[in-house]
Design a protein around this motif. Structure first.
Motif, PDB file in Angstrom:
ATOM      1  N   ALA A 213      68.025  64.389  33.971  1.00  0.00           N
ATOM      2  CA  ALA A 213      67.446  65.715  33.768  1.00  0.00           C
ATOM      3  C   ALA A 213      66.641  65.688  32.473  1.00  0.00           C
ATOM      4  CB  ALA A 213      68.546  66.765  33.678  1.00  0.00           C
ATOM      5  N   HIS A 214      65.463  66.301  32.507  1.00  0.00           N
ATOM      6  CA  HIS A 214      64.578  66.255  31.341  1.00  0.00           C
ATOM      7  C   HIS A 214      63.550  67.365  31.467  1.00  0.00           C
ATOM      8  CE1 HIS A 214      62.983  64.142  27.838  1.00  0.00           C
ATOM      9  NE2 HIS A 214      61.756  64.274  28.329  1.00  0.00           N
ATOM     10  N   GLN A 215      63.012  67.797  30.326  1.00  0.00           N
ATOM     11  CA  GLN A 215      61.899  68.743  30.343  1.00  0.00           C
ATOM     12  C   GLN A 215      60.686  68.103  29.678  1.00  0.00           C
ATOM     13  OE1 GLN A 215      60.118  70.627  27.897  1.00  0.00           O
ATOM     14  NE2 GLN A 215      61.144  69.850  26.066  1.00  0.00           N
ATOM     15  N   THR A 216      59.523  68.291  30.282  1.00  0.00           N
ATOM     16  CA  THR A 216      58.272  67.788  29.697  1.00  0.00           C
ATOM     17  C   THR A 216      57.294  68.927  29.436  1.00  0.00           C
ATOM     18  OG1 THR A 216      57.362  67.355  31.922  1.00  0.00           O
ATOM     19  CG2 THR A 216      58.499  65.532  30.808  1.00  0.00           C
ATOM     20  N   LYS A 217      57.811  70.145  29.424  1.00  0.00           N
ATOM     21  CA  LYS A 217      56.975  71.315  29.139  1.00  0.00           C
ATOM     22  C   LYS A 217      56.469  71.277  27.708  1.00  0.00           C
ATOM     23  CE  LYS A 217      57.212  76.364  29.705  1.00  0.00           C
ATOM     24  NZ  LYS A 217      58.135  77.478  30.061  1.00  0.00           N
ATOM     25  N   SER A 218      57.288  70.754  26.808  1.00  0.00           N
ATOM     26  CA  SER A 218      56.902  70.549  25.411  1.00  0.00           C
ATOM     27  C   SER A 218      57.255  69.123  25.014  1.00  0.00           C
ATOM     28  CB  SER A 218      57.603  71.558  24.498  1.00  0.00           C
ATOM     29  OG  SER A 218      59.002  71.505  24.673  1.00  0.00           O
ATOM     30  N   GLY A 219      56.715  68.688  23.878  1.00  0.00           N
ATOM     31  CA  GLY A 219      56.793  67.275  23.544  1.00  0.00           C
ATOM     32  C   GLY A 219      58.073  66.792  22.895  1.00  0.00           C
ATOM     33  N   TRP A 220      58.827  67.689  22.269  1.00  0.00           N
ATOM     34  CA  TRP A 220      59.918  67.232  21.404  1.00  0.00           C
ATOM     35  C   TRP A 220      61.015  66.486  22.153  1.00  0.00           C
ATOM     36  CZ3 TRP A 220      64.938  69.056  22.006  1.00  0.00           C
ATOM     37  CH2 TRP A 220      65.098  70.193  22.786  1.00  0.00           C
ATOM     38  N   SER A 221      61.349  66.912  23.381  1.00  0.00           N
ATOM     39  CA  SER A 221      62.416  66.222  24.122  1.00  0.00           C
ATOM     40  C   SER A 221      62.045  64.777  24.424  1.00  0.00           C
ATOM     41  CB  SER A 221      62.719  66.955  25.436  1.00  0.00           C
ATOM     42  OG  SER A 221      63.372  68.171  25.196  1.00  0.00           O
ATOM     43  N   THR A 222      60.786  64.535  24.765  1.00  0.00           N
ATOM     44  CA  THR A 222      60.337  63.173  25.050  1.00  0.00           C
ATOM     45  C   THR A 222      60.242  62.364  23.771  1.00  0.00           C
ATOM     46  OG1 THR A 222      59.147  63.883  27.024  1.00  0.00           O
ATOM     47  CG2 THR A 222      58.442  61.806  26.031  1.00  0.00           C
ATOM     48  N   LEU A 223      59.835  62.995  22.665  1.00  0.00           N
ATOM     49  CA  LEU A 223      59.781  62.284  21.383  1.00  0.00           C
ATOM     50  C   LEU A 223      61.171  61.830  20.957  1.00  0.00           C
ATOM     51  CD1 LEU A 223      58.169  61.323  18.919  1.00  0.00           C
ATOM     52  CD2 LEU A 223      58.497  63.600  17.911  1.00  0.00           C
ATOM     53  N   ILE A 275      60.018  73.603  33.106  1.00  0.00           N
ATOM     54  CA  ILE A 275      61.297  74.168  32.669  1.00  0.00           C
ATOM     55  C   ILE A 275      61.558  73.807  31.210  1.00  0.00           C
ATOM     56  CG2 ILE A 275      62.256  74.075  35.011  1.00  0.00           C
ATOM     57  CD1 ILE A 275      63.869  71.608  34.137  1.00  0.00           C
ATOM     58  N   ASP A 276      62.531  74.505  30.603  1.00  0.00           N
ATOM     59  CA  ASP A 276      62.933  74.181  29.232  1.00  0.00           C
ATOM     60  C   ASP A 276      64.183  73.309  29.264  1.00  0.00           C
ATOM     61  OD1 ASP A 276      65.132  75.885  29.707  1.00  0.00           O
ATOM     62  OD2 ASP A 276      64.159  77.597  28.746  1.00  0.00           O
ATOM     63  N   TRP A 277      64.675  72.934  28.064  1.00  0.00           N
ATOM     64  CA  TRP A 277      65.793  71.982  28.042  1.00  0.00           C
ATOM     65  C   TRP A 277      67.079  72.596  28.593  1.00  0.00           C
ATOM     66  CZ3 TRP A 277      70.524  72.325  25.753  1.00  0.00           C
ATOM     67  CH2 TRP A 277      70.703  73.287  24.751  1.00  0.00           C
ATOM     68  N   GLN A 278      67.267  73.908  28.407  1.00  0.00           N
ATOM     69  CA  GLN A 278      68.473  74.533  28.946  1.00  0.00           C
ATOM     70  C   GLN A 278      68.480  74.492  30.472  1.00  0.00           C
ATOM     71  OE1 GLN A 278      66.495  76.011  26.593  1.00  0.00           O
ATOM     72  NE2 GLN A 278      67.722  77.194  25.124  1.00  0.00           N
ATOM     73  N   GLN A 279      67.319  74.735  31.067  1.00  0.00           N
ATOM     74  CA  GLN A 279      67.226  74.668  32.529  1.00  0.00           C
ATOM     75  C   GLN A 279      67.435  73.241  33.027  1.00  0.00           C
ATOM     76  OE1 GLN A 279      63.350  76.632  32.392  1.00  0.00           O
ATOM     77  NE2 GLN A 279      64.112  78.217  33.764  1.00  0.00           N
ATOM     78  N   ALA A 280      66.939  72.274  32.265  1.00  0.00           N
ATOM     79  CA  ALA A 280      67.195  70.873  32.621  1.00  0.00           C
ATOM     80  C   ALA A 280      68.683  70.564  32.531  1.00  0.00           C
ATOM     81  CB  ALA A 280      66.389  69.958  31.707  1.00  0.00           C
ATOM     82  N   ASN A 281      69.316  71.088  31.480  1.00  0.00           N
ATOM     83  CA  ASN A 281      70.737  70.831  31.267  1.00  0.00           C
ATOM     84  C   ASN A 281      71.586  71.426  32.391  1.00  0.00           C
ATOM     85  OD1 ASN A 281      72.676  69.581  29.613  1.00  0.00           O
ATOM     86  ND2 ASN A 281      73.130  71.480  28.523  1.00  0.00           N
ATOM     87  N   ILE A 292      71.610  63.263  31.045  1.00  0.00           N
ATOM     88  CA  ILE A 292      70.610  63.930  30.212  1.00  0.00           C
ATOM     89  C   ILE A 292      70.762  63.392  28.798  1.00  0.00           C
ATOM     90  CG2 ILE A 292      72.014  65.931  29.541  1.00  0.00           C
ATOM     91  CD1 ILE A 292      69.437  67.637  29.744  1.00  0.00           C
ATOM     92  N   HIS A 293      69.625  63.163  28.156  1.00  0.00           N
ATOM     93  CA  HIS A 293      69.651  62.851  26.725  1.00  0.00           C
ATOM     94  C   HIS A 293      69.311  64.128  25.977  1.00  0.00           C
ATOM     95  CE1 HIS A 293      68.767  61.545  22.742  1.00  0.00           C
ATOM     96  NE2 HIS A 293      67.503  61.942  22.861  1.00  0.00           N
ATOM     97  N   GLN A 294      70.205  64.530  25.065  1.00  0.00           N
ATOM     98  CA  GLN A 294      69.972  65.719  24.239  1.00  0.00           C
ATOM     99  C   GLN A 294      70.842  65.630  23.012  1.00  0.00           C
ATOM    100  OE1 GLN A 294      68.055  68.015  23.343  1.00  0.00           O
ATOM    101  NE2 GLN A 294      66.884  68.076  25.246  1.00  0.00           N
ATOM    102  N   GLY A 295      70.510  66.466  22.025  1.00  0.00           N
ATOM    103  CA  GLY A 295      71.416  66.641  20.905  1.00  0.00           C
ATOM    104  C   GLY A 295      72.707  67.270  21.388  1.00  0.00           C
ATOM    105  N   ASP A 296      73.750  67.180  20.575  1.00  0.00           N
ATOM    106  CA  ASP A 296      75.043  67.663  21.076  1.00  0.00           C
ATOM    107  C   ASP A 296      75.149  69.185  21.116  1.00  0.00           C
ATOM    108  OD1 ASP A 296      75.375  68.092  18.353  1.00  0.00           O
ATOM    109  OD2 ASP A 296      76.952  66.585  18.109  1.00  0.00           O
ATOM    110  N   ALA A 299      76.188  70.379  24.573  1.00  0.00           N
ATOM    111  CA  ALA A 299      77.594  70.530  24.953  1.00  0.00           C
ATOM    112  C   ALA A 299      78.053  71.979  24.866  1.00  0.00           C
ATOM    113  CB  ALA A 299      78.476  69.644  24.070  1.00  0.00           C
ATOM    114  N   GLY A 300      77.365  72.802  24.077  1.00  0.00           N
ATOM    115  CA  GLY A 300      77.718  74.215  24.018  1.00  0.00           C
ATOM    116  C   GLY A 300      77.595  74.881  25.372  1.00  0.00           C
ATOM    117  N   MET A 301      76.603  74.456  26.165  1.00  0.00           N
ATOM    118  CA  MET A 301      76.447  75.003  27.509  1.00  0.00           C
ATOM    119  C   MET A 301      77.584  74.560  28.418  1.00  0.00           C
ATOM    120  SD  MET A 301      72.328  74.706  28.189  1.00  0.00           S
ATOM    121  CE  MET A 301      72.490  75.331  29.878  1.00  0.00           C
ATOM    122  N   TYR A 302      78.048  73.330  28.225  1.00  0.00           N
ATOM    123  CA  TYR A 302      79.145  72.833  29.066  1.00  0.00           C
ATOM    124  C   TYR A 302      80.437  73.593  28.767  1.00  0.00           C
ATOM    125  CZ  TYR A 302      75.836  68.898  29.177  1.00  0.00           C
ATOM    126  OH  TYR A 302      74.710  68.123  29.276  1.00  0.00           O
TER     127      TYR A 302
END
Length: 441
Positions: A213-223, A275-281, A292-296, A299-302
C-alpha cells in the motif's frame, strides 16, 4: 530595514541572514518592517512576563492531547504559565513560515516545535540560536539518557541548541499478518530491499492483496521509501554520504535504489495517485495490501481499530537491510536568541528533556521518548518493543524526508524530485534532480 533599538536589521545583518530570508521568501522580509506578534506585559516585556510562549502545529487529535499533557505537567511543576500559540495547516509549513518571519524580525516566541538536525541550519547560520549545553543539557542527566543520534541532531552546529521531545521511527515495514501467512511469506526473512520484490510477487500470486500500500499523490512518501531502500541496500555510509551532498560520488547506489522503488510501484495499489497515506494504510487494515512502509505514526490507526491487534492481525519488522538501526523522525524545541522569557524558557526546555515530560507526552502521541530511562508501563506492547529496539540500536540515522538530515532548501528540492518521479518513474531525470537539490541556487 535600518538598525534600531527594537531589533531591526542593518544592511550587514541582512547579508548575514540572507540564507534564512531566502527560505522565508519576500513576505518574510516584509515582516522586518512590521511589529512583532508577542503580547506586551505590564512590565513591558514580550508575552506578559512570567509566561512561556510556545508555538506548535499540534492542533488536533493525538498531537493536541499529547502537548496539552506536557503543558499541564510543566505548569504543575513550575509557577509559570504556558501561552500555547498553535499554528495549524500545511503539514507544519504554516508554522515554519510564521517562525521564520518572527525570527527575522528579532521577535521570536520563547520556543517552538521544530525538526532538529539540518532543518535548523538556516537559524544556526544566521546566529539566531543560543548554546544551551550548560543551561539546559547539563540538567536531568540528559547527556547520559539520550543516545548519540538524538544528541547529534540537537547540536547541528556542534553546540546544543534544541531539545528533542519525541521519536517516530521511519525504518518500519508494517504488514497484515493474515495476508502474509496466506501467501507463505515470512517478513522477518526478507534480508534486503531487493528481496522485497519477490515477496510482493508471492503475495500477489497467492492472495487477492497487492504487495504494498502506498500513496503517490504527494512526493514525501516515495522520498522516505527511497531513503530506506538506499539505507537498507547500500548501508549507512552511503546514506550519510548522500545527505552530505555526495550524490555523484554514489551515482550507482542512488540510481539502483530509484530503480528498486520503480520496481516496487508495479505492486502498489492502483489508486495510489489519488489517495493519501491514511487511505493507503486502511488497505493494510482491510487486508487489501500485505505491506506498507510508513513512520510508526501509522500504528496509531491500527491501535484505534477494533479486533485488529498487534502481532495477531498486524505486525512490523525493520525495513529490510536496516535491522539494528533506528531511523529518526523527531520534534524538538529550540532556544532562540533575543528570547523574550529567557529564564522561564530554560526551565521549560529542561522540563521537555525530563522523564516526566516525555512520559506524559509520548504515549498519547504514539511516539517513544528520546531518553532511554523512561518507564515503559504506559506505552503498550508495540511502543514498548520500539523503545527496546531504540535502546539496543547500533545507530540512529536521521530522516532525509523529514528534515533531520537535509536543510529546508534541499528538502524542498528532493520532495519536488520525488513528486516528479511519482508521475514519470524516470530514474535518470530523478537522479539529476537529486544532484541539483544539493547545489546552490
Amino acid at each position: 530595514m535600518a538598525n534600531n533599538e527594537n531589533g531591526g536589521m542593518s544592511r550587514r545583518d541582512y547579508a548575514k541572514y540572507a540564507g534564512l530570508a531566502g527560505v522565508v521568501g519576500t513576505t518574510g522580509l516584509a515582516g522586518c518592517l512590521g511589529g512583532g506578534n508577542g503580547d506586551e506585559g505590564k512590565d513591558g516585556s514580550k508575552n506578559g512576563g512570567n509566561k512561556v510562549e510556545v508555538q506548535h502545529w499540534w492542533t488536533g487529535g493525538d498531537g493536541n492531547a499529547a502537548i496539552t499533557a506536557l503543558f499541564e505537567g510543566f505548569e504543575k511543576k513550575h509557577d509559570i504559565t504556558v501561552k500555547s500559540n498553535p499554528v495549524s495547516g500545511g503539514a507544519g509549513q504554516n508554522l515554519k513560515n510564521v517562525i521564520k518571519k518572527r525570527v527575522l524580525n528579532s521577535d521570536p516566541p520563547s520556543t517552538w516545535q521544530a525538526w532538529p538536525g539540518k532543518n535548523l541550519h538556516p537559524y544556526v547560520e544566521a546566529d539566531k540560536l543560543e548554546d544551551i549545553g550548560e543551561s539546559v543539557w547539563s540538567k536531568n542527566d540528559m547527556k547520559n539518557a539520550y543516545l548519540k543520534g538524538p544528541k547529534e541532531a540537537a547540536k547541528p552546529n556542534g553546540k546544543f541548541v534544541t531539545v528533542p521531545l519525541n521519536i517516530h521511527r521511519l525504518n518500519n515495514l508494517f504488514y497484515n499478518v493474515e495476508v502474509v501467512e496466506k501467501a507463505g511469506v515470512d517478513p522477518s526473512s526478507i534480508s534486503k530491499p531487493s528481496d522485497l520484490v519477490d515477496a510482493m510477487k508471492t503475495v500477489e500470486n497467492n492472495t487477492n492483496a497487492v504487495g504494498m500500500a502506498h500513496q503517490t499523490k504527494s512526493g514525501w512518501s516515495t522520498l522516505q521509501l527511497w531513503a530506506q531502500v538506499l539505507l537498507g541496500e547500500h548501508g549507512e555510509q552511503t546514506y550519510a554520504a548522500f545527505t552530505d551532498g555526495k550524490v555523484k560520488q554514489n551515482k550507482q547506489a542512488v540510481k539502483q535504489s530509484l530503480s528498486l522503488v520503480k520496481e516496487y510501484h508495479k505492486h502498489f495499489n492502483g489508486d495510489a495517485g489519488s489517495i493519501d497515506w491514511q487511505q493507503a494504510n486502511k488497505k493494510l487494515i482491510n487486508g487489501k495490501a500485505a505491506f506498507i512502509h510508513q513512520g510508526d505514526w501509522a500504528a496509531g490507526m491500527y491501535r484505534a481499530q477494533d479486533s485488529f491487534e498487534f502481532e495477531k492481525q498486524w505486525n512490523m519488522v525493520p525495513f529490510p537491510g536496516t535491522k539494528g538501526k533506528y531511523s529518526l523522525v523527531m520534534d524538538s524545541f529550540p532556544f532562540p536568541k533575543n528570547n523574550p522569557t529567557k529564564e522561564e524558557t530554560k526551565k521549560f526546555l529542561q522540563y521537555v528533556g525530563s522523564v516526566d515530560a516525555q512520559e506524559r507526552f509520548n504515549p498519547k502521541k504514539g511516539s517513544i521518548p528520546p531518553r532511554t530511562d523512561v518507564p515503559k508501563d504506559k506505552f503498550g506492547p508495540f511502543l514498548s518493543r520500539q523503545m527496546d529496539q531504540f535502546k539496543s540500536s547500533k545507530s540512529q540515522p536521521p530522516s532525509i524526508a523529514h528534515g533531520l538530515a537535509t536543510t529546508p532548501e534541499t528538502l524542498t528540492k528532493l520532495d519536488d524530485a520525488a513528486t516528479s518521479f511519482n508521475s514519470s518513474w524516470n530514474v535518470d531525470k530523478t537522479y539529476n534532480k537529486f544532484v541539483s537539490a544539493f547545489e546552490p541556487n
